[in-house]
Design an enzyme around this catalytic site. Sequence first.
Site, short mmCIF file in Angstrom:
data_model
loop_
_atom_site.label_atom_id
_atom_site.label_comp_id
_atom_site.label_asym_id
_atom_site.label_seq_id
_atom_site.Cartn_x
_atom_site.Cartn_y
_atom_site.Cartn_z
N TYR A 1 14.15 -22.77 -27.98
CA TYR A 1 13.67 -23.19 -28.80
C TYR A 1 14.17 -22.33 -30.77
O TYR A 1 13.32 -22.80 -31.31
CB TYR A 1 12.49 -22.67 -28.56
CG TYR A 1 11.12 -23.45 -28.18
CD1 TYR A 1 10.69 -24.76 -29.12
CD2 TYR A 1 10.50 -24.12 -26.46
CE1 TYR A 1 10.44 -26.02 -28.17
CE2 TYR A 1 9.95 -24.87 -26.25
CZ TYR A 1 10.19 -25.85 -26.73
OH TYR A 1 9.19 -26.89 -26.40
N GLU B 1 11.07 -27.18 1.61
CA GLU B 1 11.68 -27.60 0.58
C GLU B 1 10.40 -27.92 -0.04
O GLU B 1 10.43 -28.33 -1.30
CB GLU B 1 12.08 -29.23 1.14
CG GLU B 1 13.26 -30.14 0.47
CD GLU B 1 13.12 -31.17 0.31
OE1 GLU B 1 13.95 -32.41 -0.26
OE2 GLU B 1 13.26 -31.05 1.82
N ASP C 1 13.84 -32.26 4.72
CA ASP C 1 14.03 -33.32 4.70
C ASP C 1 15.10 -33.85 5.80
O ASP C 1 15.96 -33.04 5.27
CB ASP C 1 14.15 -34.50 3.46
CG ASP C 1 12.10 -34.86 3.35
OD1 ASP C 1 11.72 -34.07 3.56
OD2 ASP C 1 12.49 -34.99 1.96
#
Length: 396
Positions: A129, A215, A268
């Site tokens: 910014y 996760e 996973d």
Amino acid sequence: METGQQEQFAEIDKLRDELLTNIKCDVEPPKQLDSREVLTRIENVILGMVATLSKDEAPVLVLPSRSDWANVSFDSAVGLQMIAGSSVTTVRSDCPLSVKKFAQIFKILSIIYKLVQSNSYATKRDIYYNDTQLFGYQRAVDCIVDDISCMLQVPRRTLHVLATSKGFLCGDLSYLEGDGSRVNCLSSSAAVPVSSNVAGIKNIVSSAKFVLIVEKDATFQRLIDDDFCSKLCPCIMITGKGFPDVNSRLMVRKLWDTLQIPIFALVDADPHGTPLLSYMSYSTQQNRHHTDCEAMSFEAHSLTVPSVRWMGLLPSDLQRLRVPQDMLIPLTQRDESKLHSLLRRPYLASQPSWQKEMDLMRQNKVKAEIQSLSAIGPDFLSKVYLPNKLRYGGWI
């Protein structure tokens, strides 16, 4: 402690003893750079540009190539380390294709110089910014901060640029924040955000037997709802809500250094869950464009825990537990390419069990999410899968 509890913890205690014996004191951390040294390195870059201009030549910035695996070596005790003589990329000030990036790098260098000089800090978002028109998008700032870290050969935290935390903690843990406030994860009814100033944390107190890196946030929240941390045994859970941010990784390392307890990962069983293991263990970074194998090389000691164990979901679990066929997802061509790339990584040579699981995934051509276990039973994960893994040492 009751006999049943001793049996429950036996494999965990055995693993801890093994880790402490093998790892010993880890590797001595690198010497911390003081602010004067960081300022000097920035000044040397500027002086080099001035010298080039004095010869009526266009300034050029030389950056280590962060996507080249030839630029790093692997140390099983630390992770990936940058090597001397790395291949480089150049950013020219007289080339239309790179002049904008050249300006962006110098803008951020000037911001970093002022931050270090004044002993103040800013987030990457703050820097973006500062000049949104120049940077265009946040990702440009993120990449350039990593480029500058590699160019100056300093850890990013010494640049006084902070990363925003997105991770959460829960379980048997309390500590003092840098501002003196006490955080007690046990007394909190919800997960506690990971501190944005992990370096300032002190007086860590815990009777946890292990740390579990989760996760996915959905799985993390489900385990909280099932009261996993208190019903099974004292433990600490942490999630980075996907690929963990820098502060979550710093926190995991701090917990290891302080508590010296096993750290497990629950991800996973797919080509995108397994890289999280290498990310936590060996300091590789994944993004949608390339593997960033150097950005973290100067921070490997404080960001990695090579002793992380893969708790699940293992590809071999899918067959062993007879996960319903409709919960298995065929690998895409992109998944197979990802697996092929993963299997060529230098650190896998020290993790033959991980390699075997990835090979199995490639052979079976299927993947599965942790949530697939709910097809066996709604609370199978917290009441059967994890307790049995912990009891019988079902990690690799």
